[in-house]
Design a protein around this motif. Structure first.
Motif, PDB file in Angstrom:
ATOM      1  N   GLU A 157       0.835  -1.206   0.000  1.00  0.00           N
ATOM      2  CA  GLU A 157       0.000   0.000   0.000  1.00  0.00           C
ATOM      3  C   GLU A 157       0.866   1.252   0.000  1.00  0.00           C
ATOM      4  O   GLU A 157       0.579   2.225  -0.706  1.00  0.00           O
ATOM      5  N   GLN A 158       1.928   1.214   0.780  1.00  0.00           N
ATOM      6  CA  GLN A 158       2.812   2.370   0.875  1.00  0.00           C
ATOM      7  C   GLN A 158       3.538   2.618  -0.440  1.00  0.00           C
ATOM      8  O   GLN A 158       3.653   3.754  -0.901  1.00  0.00           O
ATOM      9  N   VAL A 159       4.031   1.539  -1.048  1.00  0.00           N
ATOM     10  CA  VAL A 159       4.762   1.681  -2.312  1.00  0.00           C
ATOM     11  C   VAL A 159       3.819   2.063  -3.445  1.00  0.00           C
ATOM     12  O   VAL A 159       4.162   2.877  -4.308  1.00  0.00           O
ATOM     13  N   ALA A 160       2.619   1.492  -3.438  1.00  0.00           N
ATOM     14  CA  ALA A 160       1.635   1.823  -4.478  1.00  0.00           C
ATOM     15  C   ALA A 160       1.265   3.298  -4.420  1.00  0.00           C
ATOM     16  O   ALA A 160       0.968   3.920  -5.445  1.00  0.00           O
ATOM     17  N   GLY A 161       1.289   3.854  -3.215  1.00  0.00           N
ATOM     18  CA  GLY A 161       1.074   5.290  -3.059  1.00  0.00           C
ATOM     19  C   GLY A 161      -0.296   5.771  -3.461  1.00  0.00           C
ATOM     20  O   GLY A 161      -0.465   6.897  -3.910  1.00  0.00           O
ATOM     21  N   CYS A 162      -1.281   4.914  -3.327  1.00  0.00           N
ATOM     22  CA  CYS A 162      -2.629   5.333  -3.701  1.00  0.00           C
ATOM     23  C   CYS A 162      -3.630   4.698  -2.748  1.00  0.00           C
ATOM     24  O   CYS A 162      -3.350   3.698  -2.098  1.00  0.00           O
ATOM     25  N   SER A 163      -4.774   5.308  -2.686  1.00  0.00           N
ATOM     26  CA  SER A 163      -5.837   4.789  -1.835  1.00  0.00           C
ATOM     27  C   SER A 163      -6.755   3.917  -2.681  1.00  0.00           C
ATOM     28  O   SER A 163      -7.425   4.398  -3.592  1.00  0.00           O
ATOM     29  N   MET A 164      -6.730   2.627  -2.402  1.00  0.00           N
ATOM     30  CA  MET A 164      -7.550   1.693  -3.165  1.00  0.00           C
ATOM     31  C   MET A 164      -8.626   1.107  -2.264  1.00  0.00           C
ATOM     32  O   MET A 164      -8.403   0.891  -1.076  1.00  0.00           O
ATOM     33  N   GLN A 165      -9.768   0.865  -2.850  1.00  0.00           N
ATOM     34  CA  GLN A 165     -10.853   0.263  -2.080  1.00  0.00           C
ATOM     35  C   GLN A 165     -10.513  -1.193  -1.790  1.00  0.00           C
ATOM     36  O   GLN A 165     -10.232  -1.972  -2.693  1.00  0.00           O
ATOM     37  N   LYS A 166     -10.528  -1.538  -0.517  1.00  0.00           N
ATOM     38  CA  LYS A 166     -10.176  -2.890  -0.129  1.00  0.00           C
ATOM     39  C   LYS A 166     -11.283  -3.863  -0.500  1.00  0.00           C
ATOM     40  O   LYS A 166     -12.458  -3.583  -0.323  1.00  0.00           O
ATOM     41  N   SER A 167     -10.847  -4.999  -1.016  1.00  0.00           N
ATOM     42  CA  SER A 167     -11.785  -6.058  -1.370  1.00  0.00           C
ATOM     43  C   SER A 167     -11.924  -7.016  -0.198  1.00  0.00           C
ATOM     44  O   SER A 167     -11.018  -7.156   0.628  1.00  0.00           O
ATOM     45  N   LYS A 168     -13.065  -7.673  -0.114  1.00  0.00           N
ATOM     46  CA  LYS A 168     -13.244  -8.691   0.922  1.00  0.00           C
ATOM     47  C   LYS A 168     -12.305  -9.862   0.681  1.00  0.00           C
ATOM     48  O   LYS A 168     -11.929 -10.569   1.610  1.00  0.00           O
ATOM     49  N   ASP A 169     -11.942 -10.044  -0.569  1.00  0.00           N
ATOM     50  CA  ASP A 169     -10.998 -11.097  -0.938  1.00  0.00           C
ATOM     51  C   ASP A 169      -9.586 -10.523  -0.841  1.00  0.00           C
ATOM     52  O   ASP A 169      -9.185  -9.699  -1.661  1.00  0.00           O
ATOM     53  N   THR A 170      -8.829 -10.955   0.168  1.00  0.00           N
ATOM     54  CA  THR A 170      -7.496 -10.393   0.402  1.00  0.00           C
ATOM     55  C   THR A 170      -6.571 -10.614  -0.782  1.00  0.00           C
ATOM     56  O   THR A 170      -5.809  -9.719  -1.166  1.00  0.00           O
ATOM     57  N   ALA A 171      -6.622 -11.807  -1.374  1.00  0.00           N
ATOM     58  CA  ALA A 171      -5.764 -12.102  -2.524  1.00  0.00           C
ATOM     59  C   ALA A 171      -6.087 -11.173  -3.690  1.00  0.00           C
ATOM     60  O   ALA A 171      -5.185 -10.706  -4.397  1.00  0.00           O
ATOM     61  N   GLU A 172      -7.356 -10.895  -3.873  1.00  0.00           N
ATOM     62  CA  GLU A 172      -7.779  -9.994  -4.954  1.00  0.00           C
ATOM     63  C   GLU A 172      -7.254  -8.584  -4.709  1.00  0.00           C
ATOM     64  O   GLU A 172      -6.808  -7.898  -5.634  1.00  0.00           O
ATOM     65  N   TYR A 173      -7.286  -8.151  -3.457  1.00  0.00           N
ATOM     66  CA  TYR A 173      -6.788  -6.819  -3.100  1.00  0.00           C
ATOM     67  C   TYR A 173      -5.276  -6.734  -3.304  1.00  0.00           C
ATOM     68  O   TYR A 173      -4.764  -5.753  -3.856  1.00  0.00           O
ATOM     69  N   ILE A 174      -4.558  -7.766  -2.873  1.00  0.00           N
ATOM     70  CA  ILE A 174      -3.103  -7.791  -3.065  1.00  0.00           C
ATOM     71  C   ILE A 174      -2.768  -7.763  -4.550  1.00  0.00           C
ATOM     72  O   ILE A 174      -1.850  -7.054  -4.980  1.00  0.00           O
ATOM     73  N   ASP A 175      -3.512  -8.517  -5.335  1.00  0.00           N
ATOM     74  CA  ASP A 175      -3.273  -8.543  -6.780  1.00  0.00           C
ATOM     75  C   ASP A 175      -3.470  -7.159  -7.391  1.00  0.00           C
ATOM     76  O   ASP A 175      -2.714  -6.748  -8.282  1.00  0.00           O
ATOM     77  N   ALA A 176      -4.468  -6.437  -6.904  1.00  0.00           N
ATOM     78  CA  ALA A 176      -4.707  -5.076  -7.395  1.00  0.00           C
ATOM     79  C   ALA A 176      -3.544  -4.154  -7.028  1.00  0.00           C
ATOM     80  O   ALA A 176      -3.130  -3.303  -7.829  1.00  0.00           O
ATOM     81  N   LEU A 177      -2.998  -4.328  -5.826  1.00  0.00           N
ATOM     82  CA  LEU A 177      -1.841  -3.532  -5.408  1.00  0.00           C
ATOM     83  C   LEU A 177      -0.616  -3.859  -6.259  1.00  0.00           C
ATOM     84  O   LEU A 177       0.126  -2.961  -6.678  1.00  0.00           O
ATOM     85  N   LEU A 178      -0.405  -5.146  -6.521  1.00  0.00           N
ATOM     86  CA  LEU A 178       0.725  -5.562  -7.361  1.00  0.00           C
ATOM     87  C   LEU A 178       0.596  -4.981  -8.765  1.00  0.00           C
ATOM     88  O   LEU A 178       1.589  -4.570  -9.377  1.00  0.00           O
TER      89      LEU A 178
END
Length: 217
Positions: A157-178
């Protein structure tokens, strides 16, 4: 994902800093990519220009110049340059890991004896501590320290430097950050799998590779 695929994604992450890209391992056999990687990671090297100035721009010439640079910094090479040209998979994996460890995870100007995996892990964990403002137990593995307590997600999250809406699916959220980090910094998302982060099963070397690229951002 195979080790070779992870390494090629690392290659493209580094080359991406200079607008470069390769489609596969065949480019490594060509030799010039090795010089290009060193030139990005050690900007004063100027290896590609050195080969071009020599007038001998054959794959073997590029490979020899890259290997000579490594040897001049205390790296022991245990295979002939022809192995890379002939697609000897072990030699290809070895040369890419040598680059990752000595030029990516470490700075090539460091003492050769300091450019170990163990010291690399320690330095990467210290970087994570600085970025996250916390303290980890160095007796634990990188994977344990970062995948327990959501620390790796916070780092993304810190490296991405943006505010993203968190998904209930943690893997999906991590994939979005990546994906966001890939778009911003050309760090290939396929180096690391979101599900492995969630499960806490990500390979230590893979984690080191990804962290070292984030540290370069």
């Amino acid at each position: 994902m195979s080790v070779l695929e992870i390494y090629i994604n690392w290659v493209n992450s580094v080359l991406g800093e200079a607008g470069g890209h390769v489609d596969g391992v065949e480019a490594v056999q060509d030799g010039k990519v090795l010089c290009d990687l060193i030139d990005v990671l050690a900007p004063d090297a100027g290896l590609a220009a050195k080969v071009k100035a020599s007038g001998d721009c054959t794959p073997l010439s590029y490979i020899k110049v890259a290997l000579d640079h490594m040897k001049s910094h205390g790296i022991k090479i245990k295979f002939p340059p022809q192995d890379i040209i002939h697609n000897e998979i072990k030699s290809l994996l070895d040369i890419l890991w040598i680059l990752i460890l000595n030029y990516g995870i470490h700075f090539i100007g460091q003492n050769a004896f300091q450019r170990s995996v163990g010291i690399g892990k320690k330095q990467l964990l210290e970087w994570c501590q600085d970025e996250l403002g916390t303290t980890f137990d160095h007796r634990n593995t990188l994977t344990f320290n970062l995948c327990n307590g959501n620390w790796f997600v916070q780092l993304l999250e810190q490296v991405a430097g943006c505010s993203m809406q968190k998904s209930k699916d943690t893997a999906e959220y991590i994939d979005a950050l990546l994906t966001e980090i890939q778009d911003r910094y050309c760090i290939m998302k396929d180096i690391i799998r979101a599900s492995d982060i969630v499960d806490g099963t990500v390979d230590e070397h893979t984690l080191m590779i990804y962290l070292s690229l984030m540290r370069r951002r």
